[in-house]
Design a protein around this motif. Structure first.
Motif, short mmCIF file in Angstrom:
data_model
loop_
_atom_site.label_atom_id
_atom_site.label_comp_id
_atom_site.label_asym_id
_atom_site.label_seq_id
_atom_site.Cartn_x
_atom_site.Cartn_y
_atom_site.Cartn_z
N ARG A 21 3.20 -9.99 -0.19
CA ARG A 21 4.78 -9.33 -0.72
C ARG A 21 3.29 -8.08 -2.13
O ARG A 21 4.00 -7.39 -2.02
CB ARG A 21 5.31 -10.26 -1.95
N GLY A 22 2.63 -8.46 -2.40
CA GLY A 22 1.60 -7.70 -3.48
C GLY A 22 0.77 -6.99 -2.21
O GLY A 22 -0.10 -5.84 -3.03
N GLN A 23 0.96 -6.45 -0.78
CA GLN A 23 -0.30 -5.77 -0.27
C GLN A 23 0.78 -4.73 0.05
O GLN A 23 1.49 -4.16 0.42
CB GLN A 23 -0.64 -6.52 0.81
N PRO A 24 -0.51 -3.42 0.29
CA PRO A 24 0.40 -2.21 1.19
C PRO A 24 0.68 -2.90 2.44
O PRO A 24 -0.08 -3.53 3.36
CB PRO A 24 -1.11 -1.49 1.20
N ASN A 82 1.25 -1.96 6.47
CA ASN A 82 0.55 -0.57 7.61
C ASN A 82 -0.63 -0.14 7.37
O ASN A 82 -0.86 1.43 7.32
CB ASN A 82 2.06 0.10 7.71
N TRP A 83 -1.56 -1.16 6.71
CA TRP A 83 -3.09 -0.90 6.11
C TRP A 83 -3.57 0.26 6.95
O TRP A 83 -4.28 0.87 6.70
CB TRP A 83 -3.64 -1.99 5.93
N MET A 84 -4.06 -0.16 8.58
CA MET A 84 -4.71 0.99 9.53
C MET A 84 -3.93 2.10 9.85
O MET A 84 -4.76 3.83 9.38
CB MET A 84 -4.65 0.32 10.48
N VAL A 85 -2.43 2.37 9.70
CA VAL A 85 -2.38 3.70 9.87
C VAL A 85 -2.25 4.45 8.56
O VAL A 85 -2.55 5.46 8.77
CB VAL A 85 -0.33 3.78 9.58
N ARG A 86 -2.23 3.81 6.65
CA ARG A 86 -2.65 4.17 6.12
C ARG A 86 -3.60 4.73 6.22
O ARG A 86 -4.10 5.75 5.19
CB ARG A 86 -2.17 3.27 4.99
N PRO A 122 -4.64 11.36 2.89
CA PRO A 122 -4.37 11.45 1.27
C PRO A 122 -2.40 11.27 1.56
O PRO A 122 -2.43 11.01 0.66
CB PRO A 122 -4.79 12.65 1.20
N GLY A 123 -2.50 12.23 2.67
CA GLY A 123 -0.92 12.13 2.40
C GLY A 123 -0.36 10.75 2.52
O GLY A 123 1.12 10.94 1.85
N CYS A 124 -1.20 9.92 2.96
CA CYS A 124 -0.38 8.73 3.27
C CYS A 124 -0.25 7.62 2.20
O CYS A 124 0.20 6.37 1.65
CB CYS A 124 -0.76 8.08 4.51
N GLN A 125 -1.23 7.95 1.24
CA GLN A 125 -1.82 7.37 -0.33
C GLN A 125 -0.69 7.31 -1.22
O GLN A 125 -0.64 6.19 -1.59
CB GLN A 125 -3.19 7.66 -0.97
N ARG A 126 0.13 8.62 -1.00
CA ARG A 126 0.92 8.43 -2.10
C ARG A 126 2.62 7.92 -1.52
O ARG A 126 3.45 8.09 -2.45
CB ARG A 126 1.54 10.09 -1.96
N VAL A 127 2.88 7.34 -0.28
CA VAL A 127 4.54 7.41 0.56
C VAL A 127 4.83 5.41 -0.05
O VAL A 127 3.63 4.67 -0.30
CB VAL A 127 4.31 7.37 0.88
N ASN A 128 5.75 5.10 -0.87
CA ASN A 128 5.78 3.53 -1.41
C ASN A 128 6.18 3.20 -0.11
O ASN A 128 5.85 3.12 0.77
CB ASN A 128 7.03 3.91 -1.48
N LYS A 129 6.09 1.57 0.41
CA LYS A 129 5.80 0.61 0.46
C LYS A 129 7.14 0.59 1.38
O LYS A 129 8.31 0.92 1.09
CB LYS A 129 5.55 -0.70 -0.05
#
Length: 221
Positions: free
Chosen positions: A139-142, A144-148, A153-160
């Protein structure tokens, strides 16, 4: 949408067409390794040293923030390459969009996504003596980690749980720019001129592996 196993197959076909056949240690290019956590990164770094590459002492990271190299722009990468001390560098943060193929040979390792999350969970649980279930930890993890990581940079600002097919396609396009990809635990465990030796972080453990859960966490991975 490609599944992970379909991605493995697709990359195999793509890689065969590229014909990456060079003696890297005798070339002017720096090997740039995108280190996705719990996908064999410490073993890759250890193997690079064994193979004779010059690396930074801290898990091959050249910067304290675990990034590489100087910044995200093409000019940053070029400036670093002109004044580098190492022949193998690592980036443990998100991938940049600006690939400098003139100065760097890009490699990475990927792993079946749920296996990667479970490995990360067991590592953290052992290291910090955490009393938490895998489901609670997830629950506390981002997601789709590999895709992110590959998306940049664009995906780092996208909410879970807000990634879209456009983010996935951008990550896939970046992955296709890599010169070599190894799928950790699947198929041949070696890069060209860089065999993977030992298991740098392997420690005996009697921890029971939790059952997979939370499939939405790997929807795009």
């Amino acid at each position: 949408m490609l599944t992970f196993m379909a991605l493995v197959s697709a990359w195999g076909a793509f890689g065969d067409k590229q014909g990456v056949h060079r003696e890297l240690r005798n070339s002017a290019k720096i090997v740039y390794y995108l280190h996705i956590h719990k996908s064999g990164g410490s073993t890759v770094c250890h193997s690079a040293r064994v193979a004779g590459f010059s690396t930074a002492p801290s898990n091959c990271n050249v910067q304290p923030d675990q990034r590489c190299c100087n910044g995200d722009t093409l000019e940053d990468q070029q400036m670093f390459a002109q004044d580098y001390r190492y022949t193998f560098v690592a980036n443990e943060r998100h991938m940049i969009d600006n690939f400098d193929k003139a100065h760097y040979h890009y490699i990475t390792t990927l792993r079946p996504p749920m296996q990667r999350y479970i490995s990360h969970y067991l590592h953290v649980k052992r290291a910090y003596n955490m009393q938490i279930t895998f489901k609670e930890w997830m629950r506390g993890q981002p997601d789709n980690w590999m895709v992110r990581m590959l998306c940049g940079p664009g995906c780092q600002r996208v909410n879970k749980h807000q990634l879209t097919n456009a983010h996935y396609q951008h990550a896939w396009a970046n992955l296709c720019k890599f010169d070599e990809v190894v799928f950790w635990g699947l198929g041949k465990q070696a890069f060209l001129h860089l065999p993977l030796v030992g298991h740098a972080n392997s420690k005996p453990t009697k921890q029971a592996r939790p059952a997979p859960c939370c499939e939405e966490m790997v929807r795009w991975d």
